[in-house]
Design a protein around this motif. Structure first.
Motif, PDB file in Angstrom:
ATOM      1  N   GLN A 134       0.918  -0.939  -0.135  1.00 11.34           N
ATOM      2  CA  GLN A 134      -0.103  -0.119   0.380  1.00 11.34           C
ATOM      3  C   GLN A 134       0.836   1.624  -0.015  1.00 11.34           C
ATOM      4  O   GLN A 134       0.908   1.848   0.893  1.00 11.34           O
ATOM      5  CB  GLN A 134      -1.023   0.090   1.186  1.00 11.34           C
ATOM      6  CG  GLN A 134      -1.987  -1.224   1.414  1.00 11.34           C
ATOM      7  CD  GLN A 134      -2.744  -0.986   0.374  1.00 11.34           C
ATOM      8  OE1 GLN A 134      -3.317  -0.385  -0.174  1.00 11.34           O
ATOM      9  NE2 GLN A 134      -3.114  -2.581  -0.330  1.00 11.34           N
ATOM     10  N   PRO A 167       6.520   0.915  -7.620  1.00 10.25           N
ATOM     11  CA  PRO A 167       4.868   0.931  -7.737  1.00 10.25           C
ATOM     12  C   PRO A 167       3.823   2.391  -6.336  1.00 10.25           C
ATOM     13  O   PRO A 167       4.835   2.597  -5.650  1.00 10.25           O
ATOM     14  CB  PRO A 167       5.119   0.064  -6.043  1.00 10.25           C
ATOM     15  CG  PRO A 167       6.337  -1.155  -5.626  1.00 10.25           C
ATOM     16  CD  PRO A 167       7.250   0.254  -5.998  1.00 10.25           C
ATOM     17  N   ALA A 169       0.607   4.401  -5.773  1.00 11.68           N
ATOM     18  CA  ALA A 169      -0.814   4.102  -5.898  1.00 11.68           C
ATOM     19  C   ALA A 169      -1.627   5.402  -6.383  1.00 11.68           C
ATOM     20  O   ALA A 169      -1.323   6.534  -7.126  1.00 11.68           O
ATOM     21  CB  ALA A 169      -1.390   4.935  -3.860  1.00 11.68           C
ATOM     22  N   VAL A 174      -3.243   0.452  -7.012  1.00 10.04           N
ATOM     23  CA  VAL A 174      -1.708   0.588  -6.415  1.00 10.04           C
ATOM     24  C   VAL A 174      -1.074  -0.565  -8.608  1.00 10.04           C
ATOM     25  O   VAL A 174      -2.022  -0.640  -9.028  1.00 10.04           O
ATOM     26  CB  VAL A 174      -1.298  -0.211  -5.720  1.00 10.04           C
ATOM     27  CG1 VAL A 174      -1.541  -1.865  -6.023  1.00 10.04           C
ATOM     28  CG2 VAL A 174       0.087  -0.355  -5.535  1.00 10.04           C
TER      29      VAL A 174
END
Length: 370
Positions: A134, A167, A169, A174
């Motif tokens: 996350q 990675p 958001a 994601v």
């Protein structure tokens, strides 16, 4: 479950070990201590020339078609002499993800990495964020592409990388982006780490990219794929480090004489070494259980967290045993054993400490319907 190593694992183990132990000497490590980036280019080239880098990549990118089991065998052997090369970040994670989820151009980048022509890395960690799945880093749509803003920390080999998987958001969930480190808005700053490995902070200030690995719709799948292999790969590397550390301290306990007796004959020392032996066996068994389940495409979240728990918990105990039994020698930076303490401590906390693994395991058990 069969813990017997495949023929490919055994061959890669022997080949990697012979190359790594020949080139990763205490003298070479001491030489690299003063380098700007602690990266052994000679060893990296030797591994590429021997086919070790490409062996465990898919055939679609020019690899040998092997997988996570063989990669863990390589990482274990690289962990034994503390080889300062980014095999985990460049080959297992970045090249592996590009080969698994990438388009034709991205797979070509994976092929170059396997041939030793490019170095890749993955930016997972963020400050004050315990869950890389996350990310706080955000990506917003900008024209035909994306604009990425955020900061990643302890990114392996970022100063050497030709591409970084980031990675981030998005409004749709994601996603993983392929970022050029030389692109406008990217700032790479070297960081001082526990074991002096080549890791950096990567600041992303409105960085533009059009490359989304696997598309936004598969972003969560890509991140989970990377994180699973990161934890298992780190555990494999820790296993090699702890195995060799235990061998070194056992040799010292046999040779060091105090009160006319080898110190290994004293009950307190013998018990510490016995506990270390049990700890290493626990790391080994949980590692191969998790790696095997990944190789068979079976659910493996609990097994992976269990393996990483042991890598952290056992890493703490074994590393301290090494220093305590060696006494003052263990703190002498002219003696090679201190490097094993530093490496084990780095692996202990990377991707989550023992406490973090237990917390997530507990949450998994709590989530199971009664």
């Amino acid at each position: 479950m069969d813990f017997t190593h495949t023929e490919a694992q055994q061959d890669l183990e022997q080949l990697t070990r012979s190359i790594a132990e020949k080139l990763t000497t205490p003298e070479r490590l001491k030489e690299l201590d003063s380098a700007e980036d602690r990266f052994d280019d000679k060893l990296w080239k030797a591994l590429a020339d021997a086919g070790v880098l490409a062996a465990a990549l898919p055939e679609s990118v020019g690899g040998g078609g092997f997988g996570i089991l063989e990669q863990c065998s390589v990482l274990q052997q690289l962990g034994r002499p503390l080889s300062p090369v980014p095999y985990l970040s460049s080959i297992v994670l970045a090249a592996g993800a590009l080969a698994e989820f990438g388009d034709e151009g991205q797979r070509e980048l994976a092929r170059r990495a396997g041939a030793g022509e490019a170095i890749l890395t993955v930016a997972l960690a963020e400050e004050l964020n315990l869950d890389p799945a996350q990310p706080v880093t955000r990506a917003e749509r900008s024209g035909d592409g994306w604009s990425i803003t955020g900061t990643k920390i302890t990114v392996p080999a970022a100063t050497l990388a030709d591409a970084i998987l980031v990675p981030a958001a998005t409004s749709d969930g994601v996603a993983v982006f392929v970022v050029d480190p030389s692109a406008p808005g990217v700032t790479v700053t070297r960081q001082l780490t526990t074991d002096f490995s080549a890791e950096s902070m990567v600041d992303l200030a409105g960085v533009s990219t059009t490359e989304v690995l696997g598309g936004v719709e598969r972003g969560a799948e890509v991140v989970d794929w990377i994180l699973a292999r990161a934890a298992v790969g780190l555990t494999a590397q820790q296993l090699g480090t702890l195995e060799r550390a235990l061998e070194l301290v056992a040799e010292y306990a046999r040779e060091r004489v105090q009160f006319d007796r080898p110190i290994g004959s004293f009950q307190a020392v013998a018990q510490r070494l016995a506990d270390g032996f049990i700890d290493v066996k626990a790391v080994r068994s949980t590692l191969w259980q998790a790696a095997w389940r990944l190789s068979e495409n079976l659910p493996a979240e609990e097994e992976i967290r269990t393996a990483k728990f042991w890598a952290a918990d056992a890493g703490h105990r074994v590393s301290h045993t090494v220093i305590h039994v060696h006494g003052g020698v263990g703190l002498d930076r002219d003696h090679p054993v201190h490097r094993y303490f530093l490496a084990a401590k780095h692996n202990e906390f990377a991707l989550g400490s023992a406490t973090e693994q237990l917390r997530r395991l507990g949450q998994s058990l709590a989530d199971v319907p009664a």
